[in-house]
Write a protein that holds these residues in place. Structure first.
Motif, short mmCIF file in Angstrom:
data_model
loop_
_atom_site.label_atom_id
_atom_site.label_comp_id
_atom_site.label_asym_id
_atom_site.label_seq_id
_atom_site.Cartn_x
_atom_site.Cartn_y
_atom_site.Cartn_z
N SER A 52 0.85 -1.19 0.00
CA SER A 52 0.00 0.00 0.00
C SER A 52 0.88 1.24 0.00
CB SER A 52 -0.91 0.01 1.23
OG SER A 52 -1.85 -1.03 1.16
N ASP A 53 0.42 2.25 -0.70
CA ASP A 53 1.14 3.51 -0.80
C ASP A 53 1.13 4.23 0.55
OD1 ASP A 53 2.18 5.61 -2.89
OD2 ASP A 53 0.74 6.68 -1.63
N THR A 87 -1.88 6.47 0.92
CA THR A 87 -3.09 5.71 1.24
C THR A 87 -3.11 5.38 2.72
OG1 THR A 87 -3.27 4.76 -0.98
CG2 THR A 87 -4.35 3.58 0.80
N ASP A 115 -8.60 1.80 -3.06
CA ASP A 115 -7.49 2.51 -3.68
C ASP A 115 -7.22 1.94 -5.07
OD1 ASP A 115 -6.43 0.08 -2.95
OD2 ASP A 115 -4.63 0.88 -2.02
N ASP A 116 -6.14 2.41 -5.70
CA ASP A 116 -5.74 1.96 -7.04
C ASP A 116 -6.81 2.22 -8.08
OD1 ASP A 116 -3.38 1.09 -5.91
OD2 ASP A 116 -4.03 -0.99 -5.71
N GLN A 153 -2.34 2.02 -12.91
CA GLN A 153 -1.14 1.52 -12.25
C GLN A 153 -0.30 0.70 -13.23
OE1 GLN A 153 -0.62 2.43 -8.90
NE2 GLN A 153 -2.42 3.68 -9.41
N SER A 172 -2.65 9.81 -3.84
CA SER A 172 -2.02 8.50 -3.77
C SER A 172 -2.24 7.76 -5.09
CB SER A 172 -2.60 7.73 -2.58
OG SER A 172 -2.02 6.46 -2.44
N THR A 173 -2.74 6.54 -5.05
CA THR A 173 -2.96 5.75 -6.26
C THR A 173 -4.36 5.93 -6.82
OG1 THR A 173 -3.66 3.83 -4.95
CG2 THR A 173 -1.31 3.99 -5.49
#
Length: 202
Positions: free
Chosen positions: A29-30, A33, A146-147, A151, A183-184
């Motif tokens: 995980s970033d 995040t 997230d994401d 990516q 973040s992502t």
């Protein structure tokens, strides 16, 4: 100066990151995040938290860092090797319950539970079993994913999965949703309240 840098790293994060690197774990995980999750879970004192996709426990560490002493966290993953690392560095925290199981099956079998925050970081609860995951979300609860931005590790065609998921969440009348280019790429959906209005008309 206002920047995106994250410096307040939670306990356990650095050794988990080192152990993750040692086994070639490539889905961490970033940091942004994680910092976001810590802030969001802090708004749920005494809350019940669900993480779908423990991985090696990097996001788990952030969630625990934001939770108060009365909160609880159930974290699910079907990869024992990864989750063992989370248990090694976070397992002494009595607020945490690690479950090694197929998350889709777990969601189907635990429809009587309710959670104040759900972080869905695996295929089940996100691209499959979405209704089951959202069915566990308490009134006023937050569903975080997230994401959502492209990516490098996305397989061909995954952007269509993301588009369908976002459209689905935004179409649900019982949710407030917001998309964040942070973040992502994060999306937060909050379960609308159902209590009757107390507004008085003059």
């Amino acid at each position: 100066m206002f920047t995106d840098s994250v410096t307040a790293i939670p306990p356990g994060f650095d050794p988990i990151a080192q152990a993750s690197h040692a086994i070639g774990f490539s889905m961490p995980s970033d940091l942004q995040t994680g910092a976001f999750l810590k802030a969001m879970v802090g708004a749920k004192p005494g809350g019940a938290v669900l993480e779908i996709g423990t991985g090696t426990g990097l996001a788990t560490a952030w969630l625990l860092a934001g939770m108060d002493a009365q909160s609880t966290l159930v974290s699910i993953d079907n990869e024992q090797e990864y989750q063992t690392i989370a248990g090694q560095f976070l397992g002494n925290d009595t607020r945490l319950t690690l479950v090694c199981a197929d998350a889709g099956n777990w969601l189907d079998a635990n429809k009587d539970q309710t959670f104040d925050l759900i972080f869905a970081d695996a295929w089940p609860g996100k691209y499959s079993h979405l209704d089951a995951a959202l069915g566990l979300l308490a009134e006023g609860g937050m569903y975080v994913i997230d994401d959502m931005l492209p990516q490098p590790n996305w397989p061909e065609g995954h952007d269509q999965n993301v588009d369908r998921l976002v459209a689905d969440l935004e179409s649900r009348p019982d949710l407030h949703t917001v998309k964040l280019t942070w973040s992502t790429g994060l999306l937060v959906a909050t379960r609308k309240g159902t209590a009757p209005s107390t507004t008085k008309l003059n």
